[in-house]
Design a protein around this motif. Sequence first.
Motif, PDB file in Angstrom:
ATOM      1  N   ALA B 116       0.870  -1.184   0.000  1.00  0.00           N
ATOM      2  CA  ALA B 116       0.000   0.000   0.000  1.00  0.00           C
ATOM      3  C   ALA B 116       0.905   1.231   0.000  1.00  0.00           C
ATOM      4  O   ALA B 116       2.050   1.170   0.453  1.00  0.00           O
ATOM      5  N   ARG B 250     -11.367  -5.688   6.589  1.00  0.00           N
ATOM      6  CA  ARG B 250     -12.029  -6.089   7.826  1.00  0.00           C
ATOM      7  C   ARG B 250     -13.492  -6.406   7.588  1.00  0.00           C
ATOM      8  O   ARG B 250     -14.131  -5.781   6.747  1.00  0.00           O
ATOM      9  N   GLY B 252     -17.353  -8.039   9.570  1.00  0.00           N
ATOM     10  CA  GLY B 252     -18.161  -7.871  10.772  1.00  0.00           C
ATOM     11  C   GLY B 252     -18.714  -6.463  10.835  1.00  0.00           C
ATOM     12  O   GLY B 252     -19.577  -6.080  10.051  1.00  0.00           O
ATOM     13  N   PHE B 253     -18.181  -5.671  11.731  1.00  0.00           N
ATOM     14  CA  PHE B 253     -18.603  -4.287  11.941  1.00  0.00           C
ATOM     15  C   PHE B 253     -18.481  -3.437  10.674  1.00  0.00           C
ATOM     16  O   PHE B 253     -19.226  -2.466  10.484  1.00  0.00           O
ATOM     17  N   PHE B 254     -17.557  -3.786   9.805  1.00  0.00           N
ATOM     18  CA  PHE B 254     -17.185  -2.888   8.712  1.00  0.00           C
ATOM     19  C   PHE B 254     -18.117  -3.016   7.510  1.00  0.00           C
ATOM     20  O   PHE B 254     -18.323  -4.097   6.985  1.00  0.00           O
ATOM     21  N   VAL B 255     -18.696  -1.882   7.102  1.00  0.00           N
ATOM     22  CA  VAL B 255     -19.576  -1.882   5.939  1.00  0.00           C
ATOM     23  C   VAL B 255     -18.788  -1.639   4.658  1.00  0.00           C
ATOM     24  O   VAL B 255     -19.243  -1.948   3.571  1.00  0.00           O
ATOM     25  N   ARG B 256     -17.615  -1.050   4.785  1.00  0.00           N
ATOM     26  CA  ARG B 256     -16.795  -0.748   3.623  1.00  0.00           C
ATOM     27  C   ARG B 256     -15.332  -0.999   3.971  1.00  0.00           C
ATOM     28  O   ARG B 256     -14.617  -0.093   4.414  1.00  0.00           O
ATOM     29  N   PRO B 257     -14.889  -2.240   3.773  1.00  0.00           N
ATOM     30  CA  PRO B 257     -13.477  -2.531   4.045  1.00  0.00           C
ATOM     31  C   PRO B 257     -12.596  -1.603   3.225  1.00  0.00           C
ATOM     32  O   PRO B 257     -12.905  -1.310   2.062  1.00  0.00           O
ATOM     33  N   ALA B 258     -11.502  -1.129   3.836  1.00  0.00           N
ATOM     34  CA  ALA B 258     -10.665  -0.123   3.177  1.00  0.00           C
ATOM     35  C   ALA B 258      -9.959  -0.687   1.957  1.00  0.00           C
ATOM     36  O   ALA B 258      -9.646   0.055   1.029  1.00  0.00           O
ATOM     37  N   ALA B 260      -7.014  -1.626   1.917  1.00  0.00           N
ATOM     38  CA  ALA B 260      -5.583  -1.391   2.144  1.00  0.00           C
ATOM     39  C   ALA B 260      -5.424  -0.989   3.605  1.00  0.00           C
ATOM     40  O   ALA B 260      -6.412  -0.744   4.305  1.00  0.00           O
ATOM     41  N   SER B 261      -4.183  -0.953   4.060  1.00  0.00           N
ATOM     42  CA  SER B 261      -3.934  -0.540   5.439  1.00  0.00           C
ATOM     43  C   SER B 261      -2.605   0.169   5.467  1.00  0.00           C
ATOM     44  O   SER B 261      -1.702  -0.169   4.697  1.00  0.00           O
ATOM     45  N   ASP B 262      -2.446   1.148   6.312  1.00  0.00           N
ATOM     46  CA  ASP B 262      -1.116   1.740   6.402  1.00  0.00           C
ATOM     47  C   ASP B 262      -0.227   0.834   7.268  1.00  0.00           C
ATOM     48  O   ASP B 262      -0.694  -0.098   7.922  1.00  0.00           O
ATOM     49  N   CYS B 264       1.438   0.996  10.073  1.00  0.00           N
ATOM     50  CA  CYS B 264       1.323   0.840  11.526  1.00  0.00           C
ATOM     51  C   CYS B 264      -0.034   0.301  11.957  1.00  0.00           C
ATOM     52  O   CYS B 264      -0.220  -0.027  13.120  1.00  0.00           O
ATOM     53  N   ASN B 265      -0.979   0.195  11.026  1.00  0.00           N
ATOM     54  CA  ASN B 265      -2.236  -0.477  11.351  1.00  0.00           C
ATOM     55  C   ASN B 265      -2.197  -1.978  11.062  1.00  0.00           C
ATOM     56  O   ASN B 265      -3.161  -2.681  11.363  1.00  0.00           O
TER      57      ASN B 265
END
Lengths: 274, 274
Positions: B116, B250, B252-258, B260-262, B264-265
């Motif tokens: 990413a 992600r 479950g809770f997530f309606v729009r998975p990103a 990608a991730s930076d 440190c996440n």
Amino acid sequence: MILLLAALLAAPTAAEIVADAPPAAWRAVAPDNLLIMETGAGTMAIELAPDFAPAHVAAIRDLVRAGRFDGGAIVRVQDNYVVQWAARPAPATKAKPLPAEYERPATGLAITPLGAPDAYGEAGFANGWPVAQDRATGTAWLAHCYGMVGVGRDNPPDTGDGSELYAVIGHAPRHLDRNIALVGRVVAGIEPHAALPRGSETMGFYKGPAQQTAITRVRLASAVADAPRFEVMDTGSASFAEYKTARANRTGFFVRPAGASDLCNVVVPIRTVK
Amino acid sequence: MILLLAALLAAPTAAEIVADAPPAAWRAVAPDNLLIMETGAGTMAIELAPDFAPAHVAAIRDLVRAGRFDGGAIVRVQDNYVVQWAARPAPATKAKPLPAEYERPATGLAITPLGAPDAYGEAGFANGWPVAQDRATGTAWLAHCYGMVGVGRDNPPDTGDGSELYAVIGHAPRHLDRNIALVGRVVAGIEPHAALPRGSETMGFYKGPAQQTAITRVRLASAVADAPRFEVMDTGSASFAEYKTARANRTGFFVRPAGASDLCNVVVPIRTVK
């Protein structure tokens, strides 16, 4: 290289740019967009963002005016994540769920680009807020930087009613962007709240009222005599452009300026007004 | 879109991937690379990174073996930045300054790309550590993610001697990358230290010993009977590749998975070993 270094050494620091920014480079935080929250840990001031989540902000203003946060509590502190607080339970029926204000049309926002790569979108700033946008969908949204305030919800995306709020107190959880309604940011007083003991239960919830920190009262600044006043740097101003460059090319202590900065490390300057 | 959603819903979560990772997907933290630090706030365990800062790590081991941190103190807590602690002052002469181990050749490191965009370099993971690299210079370096531990220094870049250390407790200050020696990361016990009161003086320093938190003692795990043991996920493993994908998508809770991730996440999984 020598010349570049000389230029950097001669350039004003971010702090100097902020100190020297002319009055026109600042915008006032409207008293109707400013929450003053008094808790057992201190006073926290929060700027609301009606341009991004109008229904949520209206609901929060209503809850505040009804005194629903007075006697509430800080119910959760999860390390490297959030501090979260709740209004007193609703007297009767559950509030109507709010619309999922997770993004908005980019049209109508003057977005100043960050000018550096971002894993989550095209990062920038709009009217003093850290944002990201997606040109494919034509939408923009507030970004989960340190101190940003959002509305807690359960798993169904429409269950937040504004009575449970959180502030980010760790590394920016940008994966939450567009999955939850951001409604503002802490403009003063986050420190003692970020330093509260982490909750012992799952996700940092406290075990019960004995561990929680009480909320004495929450008011809109427009309803408080002698409320503190704040100004946010206009992110479209020349001063902010200079500041952004200075954050990416730090001097003094720094032997190798990064040449870039991620969105949440360009903290939008906020100042108190006497 | 429906199929993609179904695939995401069927995919294991990051927590499930970590729980199911086979023994070969983990590497032990060597007891000689593990500091056990007892303070008035709790016990913090720190993994040292000799592959990145060998001279600094050797100096820190020497200071620990000499008992120089016993009776030291946490001297600074700056909100959204660092908690910093210091050994007792040296008995006689100032220690020899250490070399500026701010980056190293990328050659010899097996770097798994983050995949990413990153504002500060080309982000990835090497031997369980978050790193960034620059192909132009052929160098790689540890990244200032939450919990990473570095060596305080004054303005001249060679004045750190390992007797003053800090851990990141806020949004990743990646602008410090390559400007200061990172030497490890907290693997357990950061929570009560991140929750210490912020210091009242400039840069979050405490006013004096009355505000500081005492360090009772610091030992290498190799010198402690029944020391805790930790394992770090092998960032070259198939499990980590799956985990990284799950963090970016992600459920479950997530309606729009990103999507990608930076850097440190994608927190590198660490577990205790019974």
